[in-house]
Every structure is written in structure tokens, then in C-alpha cells.
Design a protein around this motif. Sequence first.
Motif, PDB file in Angstrom:
ATOM      1  N   VAL A  70       0.853  -1.193   0.000  1.00 12.68           N
ATOM      2  CA  VAL A  70       0.000   0.000   0.000  1.00 12.68           C
ATOM      3  C   VAL A  70       0.888   1.240   0.000  1.00 12.68           C
ATOM      4  O   VAL A  70       1.717   1.413   0.897  1.00 12.68           O
ATOM      5  N   VAL A  71       0.726   2.088  -1.005  1.00  9.49           N
ATOM      6  CA  VAL A  71       1.582   3.261  -1.188  1.00  9.49           C
ATOM      7  C   VAL A  71       0.711   4.497  -1.383  1.00  9.49           C
ATOM      8  O   VAL A  71      -0.341   4.430  -2.022  1.00  9.49           O
ATOM      9  N   ALA A  72       1.172   5.635  -0.826  1.00  6.78           N
ATOM     10  CA  ALA A  72       0.382   6.858  -0.956  1.00  6.78           C
ATOM     11  C   ALA A  72       1.114   7.974  -1.692  1.00  6.78           C
ATOM     12  O   ALA A  72       0.483   8.938  -2.100  1.00  6.78           O
ATOM     13  N   TYR A  73       2.398   7.856  -1.876  1.00  6.91           N
ATOM     14  CA  TYR A  73       3.179   9.048  -2.217  1.00  6.91           C
ATOM     15  C   TYR A  73       4.255   8.717  -3.244  1.00  6.91           C
ATOM     16  O   TYR A  73       5.414   8.546  -2.901  1.00  6.91           O
ATOM     17  N   LEU A  74       3.876   8.631  -4.520  1.00  5.52           N
ATOM     18  CA  LEU A  74       4.848   8.267  -5.555  1.00  5.52           C
ATOM     19  C   LEU A  74       5.555   9.478  -6.156  1.00  5.52           C
ATOM     20  O   LEU A  74       6.469   9.313  -6.956  1.00  5.52           O
ATOM     21  N   GLU A  75       5.143  10.705  -5.816  1.00  2.00           N
ATOM     22  CA  GLU A  75       5.852  11.878  -6.310  1.00  2.00           C
ATOM     23  C   GLU A  75       7.285  11.913  -5.788  1.00  2.00           C
ATOM     24  O   GLU A  75       8.191  12.388  -6.449  1.00  2.00           O
ATOM     25  N   ASN A  76       7.453  11.422  -4.570  1.00  2.00           N
ATOM     26  CA  ASN A  76       8.794  11.312  -3.996  1.00  2.00           C
ATOM     27  C   ASN A  76       9.544  10.207  -4.723  1.00  2.00           C
ATOM     28  O   ASN A  76       9.138   9.047  -4.694  1.00  2.00           O
ATOM     29  N   GLN A  77      10.661  10.575  -5.363  1.00  2.00           N
ATOM     30  CA  GLN A  77      11.393   9.626  -6.201  1.00  2.00           C
ATOM     31  C   GLN A  77      11.948   8.448  -5.400  1.00  2.00           C
ATOM     32  O   GLN A  77      12.353   7.436  -5.971  1.00  2.00           O
ATOM     33  N   PHE A  78      11.944   8.542  -4.072  1.00  4.32           N
ATOM     34  CA  PHE A  78      12.431   7.442  -3.243  1.00  4.32           C
ATOM     35  C   PHE A  78      11.526   6.220  -3.354  1.00  4.32           C
ATOM     36  O   PHE A  78      12.003   5.082  -3.352  1.00  4.32           O
ATOM     37  N   TYR A  79      10.212   6.429  -3.473  1.00  2.00           N
ATOM     38  CA  TYR A  79       9.286   5.305  -3.414  1.00  2.00           C
ATOM     39  C   TYR A  79       9.275   4.429  -4.658  1.00  2.00           C
ATOM     40  O   TYR A  79       9.238   3.197  -4.535  1.00  2.00           O
ATOM     41  N   PRO A  80       9.285   4.973  -5.883  1.00  6.23           N
ATOM     42  CA  PRO A  80       9.393   4.072  -7.036  1.00  6.23           C
ATOM     43  C   PRO A  80      10.633   3.185  -6.986  1.00  6.23           C
ATOM     44  O   PRO A  80      10.573   2.004  -7.327  1.00  6.23           O
ATOM     45  N   GLN A  91       9.915 -11.371  -5.243  1.00 10.79           N
ATOM     46  CA  GLN A  91       9.779 -12.328  -6.350  1.00 10.79           C
ATOM     47  C   GLN A  91      10.887 -13.369  -6.298  1.00 10.79           C
ATOM     48  O   GLN A  91      10.663 -14.545  -6.606  1.00 10.79           O
ATOM     49  N   ALA A  92      12.085 -12.951  -5.894  1.00  9.23           N
ATOM     50  CA  ALA A  92      13.201 -13.897  -5.783  1.00  9.23           C
ATOM     51  C   ALA A  92      12.945 -14.943  -4.705  1.00  9.23           C
ATOM     52  O   ALA A  92      13.538 -16.021  -4.725  1.00  9.23           O
ATOM     53  N   ARG A  93      12.032 -14.645  -3.788  1.00  8.91           N
ATOM     54  CA  ARG A  93      11.681 -15.590  -2.723  1.00  8.91           C
ATOM     55  C   ARG A  93      10.369 -16.315  -3.015  1.00  8.91           C
ATOM     56  O   ARG A  93       9.812 -16.979  -2.135  1.00  8.91           O
ATOM     57  N   GLY A  94       9.869 -16.185  -4.263  1.00 10.02           N
ATOM     58  CA  GLY A  94       8.675 -16.916  -4.656  1.00 10.02           C
ATOM     59  C   GLY A  94       7.373 -16.228  -4.329  1.00 10.02           C
ATOM     60  O   GLY A  94       6.302 -16.851  -4.358  1.00 10.02           O
ATOM     61  N   TYR A  95       7.416 -14.931  -4.040  1.00 10.00           N
ATOM     62  CA  TYR A  95       6.208 -14.163  -3.742  1.00 10.00           C
ATOM     63  C   TYR A  95       5.965 -13.125  -4.834  1.00 10.00           C
ATOM     64  O   TYR A  95       6.889 -12.721  -5.546  1.00 10.00           O
ATOM     65  N   HIS A  96       4.725 -12.700  -4.946  1.00 12.08           N
ATOM     66  CA  HIS A  96       4.365 -11.643  -5.884  1.00 12.08           C
ATOM     67  C   HIS A  96       3.780 -10.468  -5.108  1.00 12.08           C
ATOM     68  O   HIS A  96       3.284 -10.626  -3.983  1.00 12.08           O
ATOM     69  N   VAL A  97       3.839  -9.291  -5.720  1.00 13.03           N
ATOM     70  CA  VAL A  97       3.401  -8.067  -5.060  1.00 13.03           C
ATOM     71  C   VAL A  97       2.165  -7.522  -5.751  1.00 13.03           C
ATOM     72  O   VAL A  97       2.122  -7.411  -6.980  1.00 13.03           O
ATOM     73  N   LEU A  98       1.170  -7.198  -4.960  1.00  4.53           N
ATOM     74  CA  LEU A  98      -0.048  -6.564  -5.441  1.00  4.53           C
ATOM     75  C   LEU A  98      -0.049  -5.143  -4.896  1.00  4.53           C
ATOM     76  O   LEU A  98      -0.141  -4.936  -3.684  1.00  4.53           O
ATOM     77  N   ILE A  99       0.092  -4.151  -5.782  1.00  6.44           N
ATOM     78  CA  ILE A  99       0.254  -2.759  -5.358  1.00  6.44           C
ATOM     79  C   ILE A  99      -1.089  -2.040  -5.396  1.00  6.44           C
ATOM     80  O   ILE A  99      -1.797  -2.074  -6.404  1.00  6.44           O
ATOM     81  N   PHE A 100      -1.420  -1.380  -4.312  1.00  6.83           N
ATOM     82  CA  PHE A 100      -2.608  -0.551  -4.225  1.00  6.83           C
ATOM     83  C   PHE A 100      -2.188   0.864  -3.848  1.00  6.83           C
ATOM     84  O   PHE A 100      -1.358   1.050  -2.959  1.00  6.83           O
ATOM     85  N   MET A 101      -2.760   1.853  -4.511  1.00 10.21           N
ATOM     86  CA  MET A 101      -2.516   3.245  -4.153  1.00 10.21           C
ATOM     87  C   MET A 101      -3.583   3.698  -3.164  1.00 10.21           C
ATOM     88  O   MET A 101      -4.748   3.327  -3.266  1.00 10.21           O
ATOM     89  N   ALA A 102      -3.157   4.497  -2.191  1.00  8.90           N
ATOM     90  CA  ALA A 102      -4.085   5.006  -1.185  1.00  8.90           C
ATOM     91  C   ALA A 102      -3.697   6.427  -0.818  1.00  8.90           C
ATOM     92  O   ALA A 102      -2.539   6.822  -0.931  1.00  8.90           O
ATOM     93  N   GLU A 103      -4.678   7.211  -0.384  1.00  8.08           N
ATOM     94  CA  GLU A 103      -4.386   8.510   0.194  1.00  8.08           C
ATOM     95  C   GLU A 103      -4.111   8.299   1.671  1.00  8.08           C
ATOM     96  O   GLU A 103      -4.420   7.242   2.237  1.00  8.08           O
TER      97      GLU A 103
END
Length: 344
Positions: A70-80, A91-103
Motif C-alpha cells: 500500500v503506497v500513498a506518495y509516488l511523487e517522492n522519487q524514493f518510493y518508485p 519475487q526472488a523468494r517466490g512471492y508476488h506483489v499486489l500494489i494498491f494506491m491510497a491517500e
Amino acid sequence: MSTKGRITAQDVARLAGVSQSAVSRVFTPGASVSPATVDRVRAAADTLGYRPDALARAMITGRSRIIGLVVAYLENQFYPLAIEKLSRALQARGYHVLIFMAENATDNVSEVVRELIDYRVDGIITASVSLSNELTGRLAGQGIPVVNFNRGQEDPRLTDVTSDNVAGGRRATDYLIAAGHRRIAHIMGWQGSSTGRDRAEGFRQAMAAAGLEPVAMIDGMYDREATIRATRDLFTRPDRPDALFVGNDHMAFAAMDELRFGLGLGVPGDVSVIGYDDVPMAAWPAYDLTTIRQPVNRMVRATVEAILGMIEGDVAPQKTHIDGPLVERGSARRPDTNLKEASR
């Protein structure tokens, strides 16, 4: 073939000449299966265009191998950058990521997390958002571990992984003081966040230790326009600062643009600027920003180990603060710089 046109594990088993349980084991990370069976099943799956149904498997096994982010702030170049590293490491450990944007509004975050629960995620990583006590309790009750990345909360049920923001704020301010600055202001990160508050606390501690009073402490809200307004206010007053510590690089870029192109001031000739994060843009010649480096690789490793430790084992929630260095570039006067030369 299945009658509805959807390829099933039974279809793959029939073509490969193996049992359906063998097909299931081939597509289950870590399951025991012979190399010959893997080759036969994957060849049959490729021929038929079969992909395992992750949600259906989650209902059977109780594990989806999906981590909600869960991410709220992608304007900050640190988060991408951090999200990419987190995704690759999981993914290297066999897991996948489901990304949701939130305020950052509590209601919005709660709705997003409820949706993630519906997807039967094995764990949740939050980046730049906070969870309510009610929602934290619900997740704990369902056995869904949560790790806060780059954000801390007092709740002992949650694991936090951050840089040592108080120490970083002190380090940035001490550097400015050592360079001879005495009129220092701080454009803070959003004071609704632990990162913003902790970096501001480090600034206060360093100023107090040196017997100095801050020129001003203004909440820049992690927002470019708010930072530009704060910079303009600070540097159009008669007693303007001679140094500026900014709560993250995203805001520091905005402050430097306003100082140089809006107000016609030299950096660091008229004012030294220090940021926080050390995103890739900080090294660009256009900014050449002195900044505190967030140890993102170590933060990602700690986050992945924490979330998987809670999912796969019995690791207790913990608070991790990782120290990061100050990176010297050209936006701030250096402590060993001759003051006359620096002020020209």
C-alpha cells in the motif's frame, strides 16, 4: 479439455501423463517433485497455455504467496525505487506483489486494506501510510502480518523498518553548523508522519546542543508547491536564513529551484541546502545535492526478512532503525571551506 474452454490442472495432468497432485506440486514453490516430472508438466502447461489459479490455490492451501503493498506518495522519487527493489526481492523468494494506491486519509487506507484482505494476501507492507488501531487489530485477528516501510507507528503489533531519522536529522544539522552557519531553517516533512517528525526532532536536538535557535520550522507537507511557498516566505524576509535543511530530496529540489530561479540566490554561495533520501536525481549536476542517504537496500532486506519471517515462521513484531550516511556534494558549504570563498 474442460468443457468451458478454461484449461485446468486436470487437462495438464492428462497430457503430461501424471496425477493432478503432481501438477499442483510443480507449481508450488518449494514442493518436492522430480526434475523429469517438472519438465513434462511444464511442457504440457506451455502447450495448453495453462496458468495456475493463484486465488483458487490460496483457498485450498491457505497461502496465496501474494504480498499487498500500500503506497500513498509516488511523487517522492524514493518510493518508485524502493517499490522496485521490494518487488524484485520478494519475487526472488517466490512471492508476488499486489500494489494498491491510497491517500493518507484513514478511511481511504482502511478501504484499500479491506480489498487486500479479500485477495487473501499473506502479508501487507505499507509505505508512507498509517493504519488505524481498529484495522491493525482486524489484521492481527486474521493472522495477516504488517510491516511499515519508511514509516513508524507506536503500535507494538506492527513491525517498522525505517532509517534512523532522528540521527539523520542531527547529522544534517551538525554538518551545517560545522560549516559556520548560524541562521538555519528547516522545511519539515509532513508532521503527520513519523519520518517528518523524527527528522525535525533531530534538527531541534542539534540546534539546541549548539546553543542555536532555528530561524523557522515550516511544514512542507512533502509537497512541491507547499515547499516553494515556504522557501519564498523564508528568503524574502529581511533576516533570511543562510542554510536550509529540507525534510526530503523531493522538497529540496523544489526549494533549490525557487532559490535559484525564483529568487536569484546562489546555492551554496548565498544559502546551503541539505536534503534527505539520496534519490538518484540528487547526484544530477543540476542539483548536486548534499543529502542524508536512506539505506534503501538494507531497509528492503530488513522488510523482506521481517514479513516473510512472520508469514513462514514465528518472528515477533520489531522496530528497526537503520543509520545512513551524509553524502557530500555541492549544494552545501563544507566545514573545511574557507568562508570568504564560499560567500562570494
